[in-house]
Design an enzyme around this catalytic site. Structure first.
Site, PDB file in Angstrom:
ATOM      1  N   PHE A   1      -6.342  59.886   5.466  1.00  0.00           N
ATOM      2  CA  PHE A   1      -5.953  58.570   5.598  1.00  0.00           C
ATOM      3  C   PHE A   1      -4.619  57.984   4.634  1.00  0.00           C
ATOM      4  CE2 PHE A   1      -9.945  57.690   3.387  1.00  0.00           C
ATOM      5  CZ  PHE A   1      -9.226  57.033   2.458  1.00  0.00           C
TER       6      PHE A   1
ATOM      7  N   TYR B   1      -6.450  58.746 -10.764  1.00  0.00           N
ATOM      8  CA  TYR B   1      -7.330  57.747 -10.446  1.00  0.00           C
ATOM      9  C   TYR B   1      -8.755  57.159 -11.107  1.00  0.00           C
ATOM     10  CZ  TYR B   1      -3.998  57.216  -6.523  1.00  0.00           C
ATOM     11  OH  TYR B   1      -2.737  57.324  -5.752  1.00  0.00           O
TER      12      TYR B   1
END
Length: 423
Positions: free
Chosen positions: A423, A137
């Site tokens: 999450f 990322y």
């Protein structure tokens, strides 16, 4: 690639292959693609159904090839606490996976490109994620902005010295589901006090109650204890106990899942309770705030076996709006030369002026004081990584002498940022 507009006009026929938003009737295939990308181990049914209910379909993407889903990505609609206590819209990037049969084809890059364009269009200045592989990322502008503390505490030898008033806290066992509202009320009151915390949207409170037997690893069902002062619930702890016996006696473990308190004595009472559970000698802690107070109450910090791990990764989608959304510990007036190859609308010089009351940030033609990429801004944004440390690593370049020291103080935060759950 098929756009959302062309899908809407398809008259109910099967959408064309390519990158597009997720339809409700495609969720099982889409989710199965994600599970396969993470090794193919099926999740418990209750967990699968929770994430089905939480999926934001209009914010979820997939890539289809020959009618089959081969890549997935989503973005929850979160609000994230930033330094100063404001709750700022943030896209919670999630469910990212590419089928092993379709790697090295640019599918991830295409999803990240579409997703960040969408986040910008939605007016959300931040994007956040938890990274299965951090190296992936960074090239899309994300950086580790908060960290979690892990510990394995030898409670047979470590004692707590609790603050005055702790004995006045009443503790009682409760059914975790029956007292969920009371626990959520405590959690909601803690959210503004620490950067990186998430204001829980409806449905997310169920995450803390997931308790499939297959995931307990020999431990007990989820247990919950409330802390009360003056008839008010002021804290809670959720945990499991894993019994273990050896020839010399008990060697059980307490597995902390979640703990929150509204004041130091309520927190101390809950920690003392965990330390003293009968027939146990180890307390295992994962992903807690790195500056949590219990570390200053223990008799022997070495026997707590502390470890720190990266947690929340953050990206500034709109540099100006993001920097204006937080406050600054000390006055700052600095021109930042920002590099952002993946979101070029952020590149250029920005003047940030702010203090503990607020900030303004806009484009400027003035000479730069500091030069850095959007990744360094993301790392420092919540106050958990020092601009000074990034400067020492050569990641932030000081153009005007003295600018870095002042900015580093301003970008700090009174509490270490913390992500309370994944999450």
């Amino acid at each position: 690639m098929t756009s959302a507009a062309s899908e809407a006009s398809s008259g109910g026929s099967r959408p064309a292959d390519g990158l597009r938003t997720l339809r409700r009737d495609e969720w099982d295939e889409w989710y199965d693609t994600l599970i396969r990308a993470f090794g193919g181990v099926e999740e418990p049914a209750e967990e699968r159904e929770l994430f089905r209910a939480l999926t934001p379909y209009e914010r979820s993407l997939g890539v289809w090839d020959a009618g089959a889903c081969v890549a997935t990505a989503g973005a929850y609609d979160f609000r994230l606490t930033v330094p100063g206590g404001a709750s700022v819209p943030a896209a919670g990037v999630t469910m990212v996976g590419v089928s092993p049969t379709h790697r090295r084809r640019g599918l991830l890059t295409s999803m990240m490109r579409r997703q960040l364009d969408d986040v910008r269009a939605w007016g959300e200045p931040l994007a956040v994620l938890t990274a299965s592989e951090p190296v992936i990322y960074g090239r899309f502008g994300y950086a580790a902005a908060s960290f979690g503390l892990h510990a394995e505490i030898d409670t047979s030898r470590v004692r707590l010295s609790v603050p005055a008033g702790t004995d006045g806290v009443r503790l009682r066992y409760v059914d975790p589901g029956a007292e969920l509202d009371a626990c959520e009320a405590v959690y909601a009151r803690t959210v503004p006090g620490r950067p990186g915390m998430l204001a829980r949207r409806p449905g997310w409170e169920r995450l803390g109650l997931l308790d499939p037997e297959s995931g307990r690893g020999g431990a007990s069902p989820l247990q919950c204890v409330l802390a009360e002062r003056g008839g008010e619930v002021t804290g809670y702890v959720r945990f499991r106990v894993r019994p273990e016996w050896t020839d010399s006696g008990h060697n059980g473990q307490v597995l902390l899942q979640d703990l929150a308190g509204l004041d130091p004595v309520s927190e101390a009472a809950l920690w003392r309770f965990l330390f003293g559970i009968d027939l146990t000698s180890t307390l295992k802690v994962r992903g807690r705030p790195v500056d949590e107070g219990w570390q200053h109450l223990v008799s022997d910090i070495r026997r707590c076996e502390l470890r720190v791990r990266d947690s929340l990764y953050l990206r500034l989608v709109d540099v100006g709006a993001a920097l204006e959304a937080r406050t600054y510990q000390a006055p700052v007036d600095v021109v930042l030369a920002v590099e952002d190859d993946f979101c070029p609308w952020n590149s250029g010089r920005w003047r940030l002026s702010g203090d503990a009351k607020g900030a303004v940030c806009g484009r400027t033609s003035d000479a730069a004081d500091l030069s850095l990429s959007v990744r360094e801004l993301g790392a420092a944004y919540l106050g958990g990584v020092s601009l000074g440390a990034l400067g020492a690593a050569g990641r932030v370049r000081e153009v005007r002498r003295g600018a870095l020291a002042g900015a580093a103080v301003g970008f700090g935060a009174g509490a270490a940022p913390w992500l309370p759950h994944g999450f």
